[in-house]
Design an enzyme around this catalytic site. Structure first.
Site, PDB file in Angstrom:
ATOM      1  N   GLU A 295      53.557  51.929  51.719  1.00 49.59           N
ATOM      2  CA  GLU A 295      53.806  50.943  50.666  1.00 49.59           C
ATOM      3  C   GLU A 295      55.276  51.039  50.259  1.00 49.59           C
ATOM      4  OE1 GLU A 295      51.743  48.707  49.476  1.00 49.59           O
ATOM      5  OE2 GLU A 295      49.768  49.376  50.155  1.00 49.59           O
ATOM      6  N   VAL A 296      56.062  50.071  50.714  1.00 51.21           N
ATOM      7  CA  VAL A 296      57.508  50.079  50.483  1.00 51.21           C
ATOM      8  C   VAL A 296      57.805  49.667  49.031  1.00 51.21           C
ATOM      9  CG1 VAL A 296      59.708  49.030  51.195  1.00 51.21           C
ATOM     10  CG2 VAL A 296      57.920  49.497  52.903  1.00 51.21           C
TER      11      VAL A 296
END
Length: 561
Positions: free
Chosen positions: A341-342
């Site tokens: 999850e950037v």
């Protein structure tokens, strides 16, 4: 070199031109293909990246990397482009990248869901979860609030509507913020807060947020732990019912050389590993320990915490997400798979001690004040929009404002993008370099007289992971053992042995203890051999080969004298 920037997000036609430009400029390192079509008929591009002069991709251990399966999660496409550029520009000068592409292969799919991304990047954006295909019904809804940019500024903000029964009030210490009304509080100015949009068939009383006609979530459509719509909304009518998911599943299952898989999403700034539905206690012991070591390295390189989906990333404490890519890749394919999850706005604002999903339900006012300061100082006020009056065609005088979630939350703002994604190439290269890798330890012969020769081939696994990669792969019999082959020319024959022989698996170094002890001896379980007795005239050349689905292929030849 394609003219690619990492301070903007690319629409489909631009992205297509960029990836084809890389393939044209670096044909020795990149091949491009379409692995399927989206619902609306767009190609799903896949780049195979390796040094083709050292062998075909199918004969090398591989790592799968993808992004943008969710419509508005655009930064993952940029992660893939940045990684691609890093590989081709550093090959030949960066030792690890050069070694990696000489001996291994990356499969990179920058945009799994091109249809949804096009809507998110449109001049008048529409925000969907995933696919644009109508689901679970194809008829139009005819009532309720439809999220839409009402004033034409390209943003979908919040509507602040005066309402004596509203749940929100102006924050006493920071008037731009709204805080919850106290449970027994009355007599103040209160507001109802809804997404910006218009209301179909409004009766002047009830306002319900209309469920999107496009209700699919492509990351609930994978076969592992798939559940029907009543249990898992957005899951689709059956596993891999959606062409985008089916294309990924077909590619990965037909490429048994893949040893790991990483899918990029936004947001939270974390590295997530399976399972989604069960405790770490149910992992094979060696798998959970190896997952933890890979995660520790990922945290060291990227700064992102490595967490468990089940223990640390559940939206509902009594339910879980199922049908996801990483669960499928681990449980069905026996790969070490991750969901990354950037981006974390909270971390940008200096909020570090928080629970990733719980924070949305409950957090202190101090966090909102930190985020507002970050918005003012770093985003120039573009992330959180101060409330301004708007004449709504149905609701009358209201205000628009609040967080522009697409700009500040769903993805890094453009000027933050490159810095955020630059941390990933090193971990991705490391993740592939730990894969099993066959190498020849010895290839030799001994004359036995009377045109008989004993031929020996010894191979070893020089990778950190075992040849089977995961205990789960062994448990489910997903991987064959190492296969040895000998090829003889006319006039030669086998006196002892088989032309093809399958032996067992080769261990790596992953399961060694941190300190050598008497009980933890370093045996040669990483090495194996096969011998043949060949009847052939002197001067005969024999071809030897060893192969393993996940550890690659090695070849040599011997001239018998």
């Amino acid at each position: 070199m394609p003219d690619v920037r990492f301070d903007k997000y690319y629409r489909y036609e631009e992205l297509t031109a960029i990836v084809h430009g890389y393939a044209q400029e670096f044909p020795q390192l990149i091949k491009i293909e379409s692995i399927g079509k989206s619902y609306e008929g767009r190609d799903i591009w896949l780049l195979t990246v390796t040094n083709f002069a050292t062998g075909t991709d199918a004969e090398k251990p591989g790592l799968w990397v993808d992004g943008n399966i969710h419509a508005i999660e655009l930064a993952p496409s940029s992660v893939c482009l940045y990684f691609l550029q890093t590989l081709v520009t550093a090959y030949g000068t960066h030792p690890d990248i050069t070694r990696c592409l000489d001996s291994r292969v990356f499969y990179i799919c920058p945009r799994v869901n091109p249809d949804g991304a096009e809507l998110a990047l449109a001049d008048k954006p529409k925000f969907l979860r995933s696919s644009t295909r109508p689901y679970p019904h194809d008829e139009e809804y005819n009532e309720g609030l439809v999220m839409e940019d009402m004033d034409g500024d390209g943003r979908v903000l919040l509507m602040r509507i005066p309402d004596d029964n509203g749940a929100w009030k102006v924050c006493p210490s920071e008037p731009r913020l709204l805080v919850r009304r106290e449970p027994t509080e009355t007599g103040g100015q209160y507001y109802r807060v809804l997404p910006e949009g218009w209301i179909e068939n409004y009766d002047g009383v009830e306002i319900k947020v209309q469920r999107p006609k496009e209700g699919l979530d492509l990351n609930r459509n994978f076969p592992a732990l798939w559940r029907q719509e009543f249990e898992q909304p957005g899951s689709g009518p059956y596993p891999t019912s959606e062409s985008e998911v089916r294309s990924l599943v077909q590619f990965v299952t037909t490429h048994p050389n893949i040893t790991g898989a990483i899918t990029f999403h936004t947001y939270s700034g974390v590295l997530i590993r399976p399972y989604t539905d069960r405790s770490d206690d149910e992992f094979p012991v060696n798998d959970i320990r190896t997952y933890q070591k890979i995660g520790d390295k990922g945290t060291e390189i990227t700064g992102y915490p490595a967490i468990s989906a089940f223990h640390d990333f559940r939206y509902d404490p009594k339910d879980c997400i199922t049908g996801t890519f990483d669960d499928w890749a681990y449980e069905y394919q026996g790969l070490f798979a991750w969901t990354v999850e950037v981006w974390s706005p909270q971390r940008q604002a200096g909020i570090t001690d928080y629970k990733y999903t719980d924070w949305q339900r409950e957090h202190p006012l101090a966090d909102d004040l930190k985020l507002l300061s970050w918005n003012d100082e770093q985003l120039g006020g573009k992330g959180y929009v101060d409330w301004y009056p708007f004449e709504h065609p149905q609701l009358g005088k209201i205000e628009l404002g609040g967080w522009d979630t697409m700009y500040a939350w769903a993805n890094p703002p453009a000027n933050f993008l490159e810095k955020e994604i630059a941390c990933f190439p090193e971990w991705l290269v490391w993740h592939l370099l730990i894969s099993p890798r066959l190498e020849i330890y010895d290839a030799s012969f001994q004359s036995l007289g009377n045109d008989l020769y004993r031929v020996q081939l010894v191979v070893q696994n020089t990778g950190w992971l075992p040849s089977y990669v995961t205990q789960k792969a062994l448990e489910k019999k997903l991987v064959r053992g190492c296969i040895f082959e000998i090829e003889l020319p006319a006039g030669a024959s086998l006196a002892v042995g088989k032309a093809q022989e399958e032996v067992g698996q080769l261990e790596g170094r992953a399961y060694k203890s941190s300190t050598p002890t008497r009980r933890q001896s370093d045996s040669t379980s990483d090495r194996t051999k096969v011998e043949w007795v060949v009847r052939a005239p002197s001067g005969t050349t024999v071809q030897l080969l060893a192969r393993h689905q996940r550890a690659g292929v090695v070849r040599t030849e011997l001239t018998l004298l």
